[in-house]
Design an enzyme around this catalytic site. Structure first.
Site, PDB file in Angstrom:
ATOM      1  N   GLY A  75       0.837  -1.201   0.000  1.00  0.00           N
ATOM      2  CA  GLY A  75       0.000   0.000   0.000  1.00  0.00           C
ATOM      3  C   GLY A  75       0.868   1.246   0.000  1.00  0.00           C
ATOM      4  N   CYS A 133       2.251  -7.788  -6.506  1.00  0.00           N
ATOM      5  CA  CYS A 133       2.783  -8.574  -7.621  1.00  0.00           C
ATOM      6  C   CYS A 133       2.721 -10.064  -7.307  1.00  0.00           C
ATOM      7  CB  CYS A 133       4.229  -8.145  -7.886  1.00  0.00           C
ATOM      8  SG  CYS A 133       5.078  -9.198  -9.062  1.00  0.00           S
ATOM      9  N   ASP A 187      -0.702   2.072   8.570  1.00  0.00           N
ATOM     10  CA  ASP A 187      -1.348   1.361   9.686  1.00  0.00           C
ATOM     11  C   ASP A 187      -0.517   1.310  10.961  1.00  0.00           C
ATOM     12  OD1 ASP A 187      -3.277   0.795   7.793  1.00  0.00           O
ATOM     13  OD2 ASP A 187      -2.362  -1.108   7.223  1.00  0.00           O
ATOM     14  N   ARG A 214       4.412  37.527  31.261  1.00  0.00           N
ATOM     15  CA  ARG A 214       4.779  38.642  32.147  1.00  0.00           C
ATOM     16  C   ARG A 214       5.565  38.124  33.350  1.00  0.00           C
ATOM     17  NH1 ARG A 214      -0.562  40.543  33.010  1.00  0.00           N
ATOM     18  NH2 ARG A 214      -0.200  40.529  35.240  1.00  0.00           N
ATOM     19  N   THR A 249       6.180  24.493  24.323  1.00  0.00           N
ATOM     20  CA  THR A 249       6.596  25.694  23.606  1.00  0.00           C
ATOM     21  C   THR A 249       6.905  25.307  22.177  1.00  0.00           C
ATOM     22  OG1 THR A 249       8.357  27.304  23.260  1.00  0.00           O
ATOM     23  CG2 THR A 249       8.947  25.367  24.519  1.00  0.00           C
ATOM     24  N   MET A 285      10.285  31.352  13.919  1.00  0.00           N
ATOM     25  CA  MET A 285      10.512  31.608  15.341  1.00  0.00           C
ATOM     26  C   MET A 285      11.503  30.609  15.930  1.00  0.00           C
ATOM     27  SD  MET A 285       6.774  32.517  16.854  1.00  0.00           S
ATOM     28  CE  MET A 285       6.097  34.181  16.722  1.00  0.00           C
ATOM     29  N   HIS A 289       3.243  35.009  14.015  1.00  0.00           N
ATOM     30  CA  HIS A 289       2.431  34.279  14.980  1.00  0.00           C
ATOM     31  C   HIS A 289       1.589  33.157  14.399  1.00  0.00           C
ATOM     32  CE1 HIS A 289       3.893  37.346  17.617  1.00  0.00           C
ATOM     33  NE2 HIS A 289       3.492  36.562  18.603  1.00  0.00           N
TER      34      HIS A 289
HETATM   35  P1  ADP Z   1       2.610  -5.025   2.378  1.00  0.00           P
HETATM   36  O1  ADP Z   1       4.022  -4.964   1.952  1.00  0.00           O
HETATM   37  O2  ADP Z   1       2.028  -3.685   2.551  1.00  0.00           O
HETATM   38  O3  ADP Z   1       2.417  -5.944   3.559  1.00  0.00           O
HETATM   39  P2  ADP Z   1       1.603  -7.110   0.604  1.00  0.00           P
HETATM   40  O4  ADP Z   1       1.532  -8.112   1.670  1.00  0.00           O
HETATM   41  O5  ADP Z   1       0.489  -7.045  -0.379  1.00  0.00           O
HETATM   42  O6  ADP Z   1       1.779  -5.622   1.162  1.00  0.00           O
HETATM   43  O7  ADP Z   1       2.967  -7.351  -0.185  1.00  0.00           O
HETATM   44  C1  ADP Z   1       3.322  -6.574  -1.292  1.00  0.00           C
HETATM   45  C2  ADP Z   1       4.044  -7.419  -2.295  1.00  0.00           C
HETATM   46  O8  ADP Z   1       5.208  -8.008  -1.719  1.00  0.00           O
HETATM   47  C3  ADP Z   1       3.228  -8.618  -2.805  1.00  0.00           C
HETATM   48  O9  ADP Z   1       2.365  -8.272  -3.833  1.00  0.00           O
HETATM   49  C4  ADP Z   1       4.322  -9.551  -3.280  1.00  0.00           C
HETATM   50  O10 ADP Z   1       4.802  -9.181  -4.532  1.00  0.00           O
HETATM   51  C5  ADP Z   1       5.417  -9.312  -2.267  1.00  0.00           C
HETATM   52  N1  ADP Z   1       5.312 -10.327  -1.208  1.00  0.00           N
HETATM   53  C6  ADP Z   1       4.557 -10.314  -0.106  1.00  0.00           C
HETATM   54  N2  ADP Z   1       4.708 -11.419   0.615  1.00  0.00           N
HETATM   55  C7  ADP Z   1       5.579 -12.192  -0.049  1.00  0.00           C
HETATM   56  C8  ADP Z   1       6.144 -13.493   0.170  1.00  0.00           C
HETATM   57  N3  ADP Z   1       5.854 -14.227   1.246  1.00  0.00           N
HETATM   58  N4  ADP Z   1       7.020 -13.954  -0.764  1.00  0.00           N
HETATM   59  C9  ADP Z   1       7.336 -13.235  -1.831  1.00  0.00           C
HETATM   60  N5  ADP Z   1       6.822 -12.031  -2.099  1.00  0.00           N
HETATM   61  C10 ADP Z   1       5.967 -11.503  -1.230  1.00  0.00           C
END
Ligand code: ADP
Length: 743
Positions: free
Chosen positions: A11, A75, A152, A461, A518, A562, A650
């Site tokens: 994310g 991915c 998060d 003051r 402050t 400031m 200010h």
């Molecule tokens: P976050 O990193 O926010 O926890 P995700 O869990 O969706 O988000 O992971 C993001 C990306 O990292 C996944 O889409 C994947 O490509 C890779 N990834 C996550 N977990 C694994 C894993 N156990 N092995 C290999 N790649 C991973």
């Protein structure tokens, strides 16, 4: 030549850009070549144009942008060995064998798997004829460093993750806004906030906004009929004078049997059982959006620079590290240990072992939850039988600092809940001298968490000798057992004076605790004062506007901030905005400095630079004033650029306090009340100040704290942030030959 890559994954989160910018520029500064891998692991698997060399200029102008300019993706292919083999091939194609991965626990786990498998995957590529053994030998291993990008705040091993502070800003703004409309209609509002398995955003935003009930995954309501309990408390709150009810629900909220609690369900309960209008607001992606907060820009910058150092200086076979934050410090922690601990919390939640989940989240979490449970009460607990009920007074002192009201609110409620009497003193120590006190009740601080200014009133003051006599009389008449002073240096001075004149005035022989507030962030015994974060954000907002105003012309701004003799605001706003220079009193200004700055500006603008920003602390130099510097640049710059000054004044002291300041104020207040209670019961009448030093909260006797303090210049003798100056300049000043988008 060392080649390193940086990618953002999972994310997106505000502040990722600041981290990418820092990785790129720190890497280049250290002589490495830096590649950005676009679209996270997707780009790593695809290769080609997704892996691009970065220059100083390619990360210009991104500090203030939300999201991540190099893209992020989830991915699937990277989860497969074949995908990761492809990734290794692509890294070999560019000669990259060091990676900074910015993402959540999933992304960091992926990075660790890639690192572990690297030698095998390389061997496979050799066997397939895609790499020669000679090529393979050039990069025997992959080095990985992790930064946690996640709004998060759901990763163990770091106190905070990139984006969480900005998300709290968005939530707090929204809840404050909803509260004002709710108050006109006597309504209930249910606000759902993000956080996946983590209740951090819900918990902290509830503390920051003064919400009336909160539901989080780690600490579900401890009874089965929690609906009844919630309604009872909200009803009692109404009866006690609250005009509205605000319930914050974490998206992962559970009951104690592990069943999901949704915002809609909460609404239904409120409508049915309270017969009140209840509205649901699901904040959703608003929380990921917007410009990153000052804290996220600064912290992510520090983390990015530290990640490059780790990558370039770490032992080749070392375990991969996560660069995180403990208190006020950047730390390195074994990455997979953090991932394991994070999974342990999630497992505990899944197994309905909530006590364990809360415990694993750490001390800060449990304490915050404990504080919240007290603050949301409709009324305080009845005093425990047999206790001596203390008479405590609270006052604000010195200049205004946003967050003072949040500190008063928390102190009043936490003290009332312990069974004590709390008196508010109007208009600082003068009010104490004039016996201008009133007794607080529970509801009298309702709504104070979000208010800027000082409801009690404060003044700088100085006191006349006769005032001390009058103060002693008030303390005696009111039979005060302890005093909480929320304010700045003049408050500390008065407390010191009281300590020193105890022989003349025995009434002063009570415990006194000082809560640093402050915007200047220049008090003894602490690295962080309530109010400084709000001021920094105000400066950053103002600078955004100032910068935008100059897009069409070639312009240099000299911006005065400031801080009195303390350069904290100047240097931190330089880091947060990417300004080229901060003039600090601590470093002084010499004619040679100014000559060098003129040279840099003139060459820069001559080569196409459009905007320059120089930040000057208000007391940086008695002769080289803001006006002087501006006129000097104007004269020396000729037709190359115009010069404008902006004295922010200010606006830095005003405004609603940021969530950071509200939370800091609340946590300080909690400790102060416990301190006063403990000392009053023990008959130990110390004068002390609370603060954060390094990664810990600390209460220090005032006389001890003053040993490290320069009373003439009103600032600590050692200031932890001063050594960031070099880094700030490195990030802002392009090397010779480059004058593109320096900001
Ligand atoms: P976050 O990193 O926010 O926890 P995700 O869990 O969706 O988000 O992971 C993001 C990306 O990292 C996944 O889409 C994947 O490509 C890779 N990834 C996550 N977990 C694994 C894993 N156990 N092995 C290999 N790649 C991973």
């Amino acid at each position: 030549m060392k080649r390193i890559g940086v990618l953002t994954s999972g994310g997106d989160a505000q502040g990722m850009n600041a981290a990418v910018r820092a990785v790129v520029r720190a890497g280049l500064d250290r002589g490495a070549e830096v590649y950005a891998i676009y679209e996270g692991y997707q780009g790593l698997v695809e290769g080609g144009v997704a892996i691009r060399p970065m220059t100083w200029g390619s990360v210009g102008g991104i500090l203030q942008q939300g999201g991540t300019v190099i893209g992020t993706a989830r991915c699937k292919d990277f989860r497969e060995r074949a995908g990761r083999r492809q990734a290794v091939r692509n890294l070999f194609a560019h000669g990259i064998d060091g990676l900074v991965v910015i993402g959540g626990d999933g992304s960091l786990t992926g990075a660790d798997i890639l690192r572990t498998e690297w030698p095998e995957l390389v061997a496979e590529l050799v066997a397939r004829g895609e790499l020669t053994p000679e090529q393979a030998a050039e990069h025997p291993r992959l080095a990985v460093v992790g930064l946690v990008g996640s709004i998060d705040n759901d990763m163990q091993g770091t106190d905070i993750t990139i984006g969480a502070d900005s998300a709290l800003h968005r939530i707090t703004e929204a809840v404050d806004a909803i509260t004002s409309t709710a108050a006109s209609h006597q309504r209930c509002f249910v606000v759902e906030v993000m956080g996946r398995n983590a209740g951090y955003l819900a918990l902290m935003s509830a503390i920051a906004t003064g919400a009336d009930w909160v539901l989080i995954p780690e600490s579900p309501p401890d009874v089965d009929n929690w609906e009844d309990k919630m309604c009872e408390v909200l009803k009692a709150g109404r009866a006690a004078g609250r005009r509205n009810s605000m319930v914050i629900v974490a998206e992962g909220a559970l009951d104690r049997n592990g069943a999901k609690i949704s915002a809609d369900y909460v609404q239904q309960v409120l409508v049915e059982r309270l017969q009140e209008d209840a509205r649901v607001t699901i904040l959703g992606h608003v929380q990921r959006g917007g410009s990153p907060s000052a804290y996220d820009r600064i912290m992510s910058t520090l983390l990015g620079v530290a990640a490059v150092d780790e990558l370039l200086d770490g032992a080749p076979d070392a375990e991969p590290q996560l660069i995180g934050v403990h208190g006020n410090r950047v730390v390195r922690v074994p990455l997979m240990e953090c991932v394991r601990k994070t999974h342990a919390v999630n497992d505990a939640i899944r197994a309905n072992d909530f006590a364990l989940a809360a415990k694993l989240r750490g001390r800060g979490f449990e304490e915050s939850f404990h504080i919240l449970r007290t603050l949301v009460r409709a009324l305080p607990h009845a005093p425990r039988p047999g206790i001596r009920r203390l008479r405590l007074a609270v006052l604000n002192a010195s200049g205004l600092a946003p967050g003072m009201n949040a500190a008063v609110r928390a102190a009043v409620r936490l003290a009332l809940d312990r069974g004590h009497y709390v008196f508010g003193v109007r208009n600082s120590f003068h009010g104490l001298a004039e016996n201008d006190l009133f007794e607080f009740d529970w509801m009298s601080v309702n709504g104070w968490a979000r208010m800027g200014g000082s409801e009690l009133g404060t003044t700088r003051r100085t006191l006349a000798p006769s005032d001390y006599y009058a103060i002693a009389r008030t303390i005696e008449e009111r039979k005060l057992d302890g005093l909480l002073v929320i304010g700045g240096w003049s408050g500390y001075q008065t407390a010191l004076q009281m300590l020193k004149s105890r022989e003349n005035f025995p009434a002063f022989d009570i415990p006194i605790i000082l809560l640093p507030s402050t915007i200047n962030n220049n008090l003894p015994g602490t690295e962080l004062c309530v109010g400084a974060d709000t001021a920094l954000n105000s400066i950053v907002d103002a600078m955004n506007k100032i910068k935008q105003s100059a897009v069409a012309s070639q312009r240099c701004f000299v911006v005065e901030v400031m801080g009195k003799y303390c350069g904290y605001l100047a240097l931190m706003s330089m880091i947060a905005t990417g300004a080229e220079r901060a003039y600090l009193h601590e470093r002084g200004i010499t004619l040679d400095d100014l000559r060098e700055d003129v040279r840099l500006l003139n060459t820069g603008f001559a080569e196409g630079k459009r905007l320059g920003v120089m930040i000057r602390n208000e007391k940086a130099h008695p002769i080289y004033t803001t006006d002087f510097i501006a006129k000097l640049f104007e004269a020396e710059g000729g037709d190359l650029y115009e010069v404008r000054t902006a004295v922010l004044g200010h606006l830095q002291q005003g405004g609603d306090p940021t969530p950071f300041d509200r939370i800091l104020a609340t946590r300080y207040a909690y400790r102060c009340i416990h301190y006063l209670e403990e000392k009053a019961y023990a008959g130990d009448n110390e004068v002390a100040c609370i603060g954060v030093t390094g990664s810990e909260y600390a209460i220090t006797p005032l006389l001890d704290a003053l040993r490290g303090y320069d009373v003439t210049l009103e600032r600590p003798k050692q200031q932890w942030w001063l050594n960031l100056e070099q880094m700030a300049r490195m990030l802002a000043q392009p090397g010779p030959g480059f004058y593109g988008e320096a900001l």
